[in-house]
Write a protein that holds these residues in place. Sequence first.
Motif, PDB file in Angstrom:
ATOM      1  N   THR A   1      -0.562   1.227  30.191  1.00 45.75           N
ATOM      2  CA  THR A   1      -0.449   1.708  31.568  1.00 45.75           C
ATOM      3  C   THR A   1       0.906   2.366  31.793  1.00 45.75           C
ATOM      4  O   THR A   1       0.998   3.415  32.452  1.00 45.75           O
ATOM      5  CB  THR A   1      -0.650   0.549  32.556  1.00 45.75           C
ATOM      6  N   LEU A   2       1.977   1.775  31.233  1.00 41.76           N
ATOM      7  CA  LEU A   2       3.299   2.396  31.343  1.00 41.76           C
ATOM      8  C   LEU A   2       3.309   3.781  30.709  1.00 41.76           C
ATOM      9  O   LEU A   2       3.910   4.719  31.250  1.00 41.76           O
ATOM     10  CB  LEU A   2       4.353   1.506  30.681  1.00 41.76           C
ATOM     11  N   ASP A   3       2.641   3.922  29.570  1.00 47.88           N
ATOM     12  CA  ASP A   3       2.588   5.234  28.909  1.00 47.88           C
ATOM     13  C   ASP A   3       1.976   6.281  29.827  1.00 47.88           C
ATOM     14  O   ASP A   3       2.473   7.411  29.936  1.00 47.88           O
ATOM     15  CB  ASP A   3       1.767   5.138  27.623  1.00 47.88           C
ATOM     16  N   ARG A   4       0.885   5.907  30.484  1.00 49.11           N
ATOM     17  CA  ARG A   4       0.215   6.869  31.369  1.00 49.11           C
ATOM     18  C   ARG A   4       1.069   7.204  32.587  1.00 49.11           C
ATOM     19  O   ARG A   4       0.896   8.265  33.201  1.00 49.11           O
ATOM     20  CB  ARG A   4      -1.148   6.316  31.790  1.00 49.11           C
ATOM     21  N   LEU A   5       1.980   6.306  32.946  1.00 49.73           N
ATOM     22  CA  LEU A   5       2.855   6.533  34.095  1.00 49.73           C
ATOM     23  C   LEU A   5       4.153   7.235  33.709  1.00 49.73           C
ATOM     24  O   LEU A   5       4.972   7.546  34.576  1.00 49.73           O
ATOM     25  CB  LEU A   5       3.182   5.191  34.770  1.00 49.73           C
TER      26      LEU A   5
ATOM     27  N   PRO B   1      -2.652   2.367  38.950  1.00 58.74           N
ATOM     28  CA  PRO B   1      -1.859   1.782  37.859  1.00 58.74           C
ATOM     29  C   PRO B   1      -0.643   0.996  38.323  1.00 58.74           C
ATOM     30  O   PRO B   1      -0.303  -0.037  37.735  1.00 58.74           O
ATOM     31  CB  PRO B   1      -1.459   3.003  37.029  1.00 58.74           C
ATOM     32  N   TRP B   2       0.017   1.474  39.378  1.00 57.71           N
ATOM     33  CA  TRP B   2       1.222   0.772  39.812  1.00 57.71           C
ATOM     34  C   TRP B   2       0.894  -0.594  40.407  1.00 57.71           C
ATOM     35  O   TRP B   2       1.682  -1.538  40.267  1.00 57.71           O
ATOM     36  CB  TRP B   2       2.006   1.614  40.812  1.00 57.71           C
TER      37      TRP B   2
END
Length: 257
Positions: free
Chosen positions: A218-222, A167-168
């Motif tokens: 993706t930010l939510d998952r991170l 993700p990053w």
Amino acid sequence: MYDMGTRKRALALMAQGRSLNSVSRETGISRYAIRSWQTRLEPRERVSKPCPRCRETPGFPEDPAVYAYLLGLYLGDGCISAHRKGVYVMRVALDNAWPGIIDTCETAMRTVRPDNRVCRVRRQGCVVVCAASKHWPCLFPQHGPGKKHERPIALEPWQQAVVDAHPWDFVRGLIHSDGCRITNWTTRMVAGERKRYEYPRYFFTNKSDDIRSLYTGTLDRLGVEWTPCTRDGNPYNISVAKKASVALMDTHVGPKH
């Protein structure tokens, strides 16, 4: 007009990764001539391999982390267009101010399609990194007619699996293309005196609702907190300003370079 030694020298400079413009300036040979020599004179012992998606059993890109980064770049400032004879050209336009990102983009394209040449085309204020391949639509099925923000954009299940695993890298590609890290400031009254405070903040700007949703999902998952902002009354901006979230972004993304 040119002997074989001159032609081979120009091609040798191109093989070092030099741009067409720089070789033309150094040698005094026109870009058209050098480009035609590349087509006619370079050895052809390498045979292009099918992409991972075209194998009998479709698989993942050989370096999925690099692919996730290039996917982010493509969704931000990239495009894929038909060229000729079934060949497509991927182009990613990047600001001259960030030579490190330009280098990283070129490396990513070479890694994803190692059998294809990558070149840089200089435009006013930017560099367009581009490469031709028959397999870009296989690897980036988001390709289609028209602008990305005017048509649906969704990841294929195998792409989502790559993004979930890296993700990053995906977020970094999106920020490097359509994002930035800036320093904001505000003032507060402290003991009767107005003081100025500065704080870092990340922005991601894209007209496509779907692409912004891929970014925020993706930010939510991170575990990164974000806030939608408007630009000219439109919700084009995504802001990350909370201290802990900015620290996460700094660790894995950082300022442009």
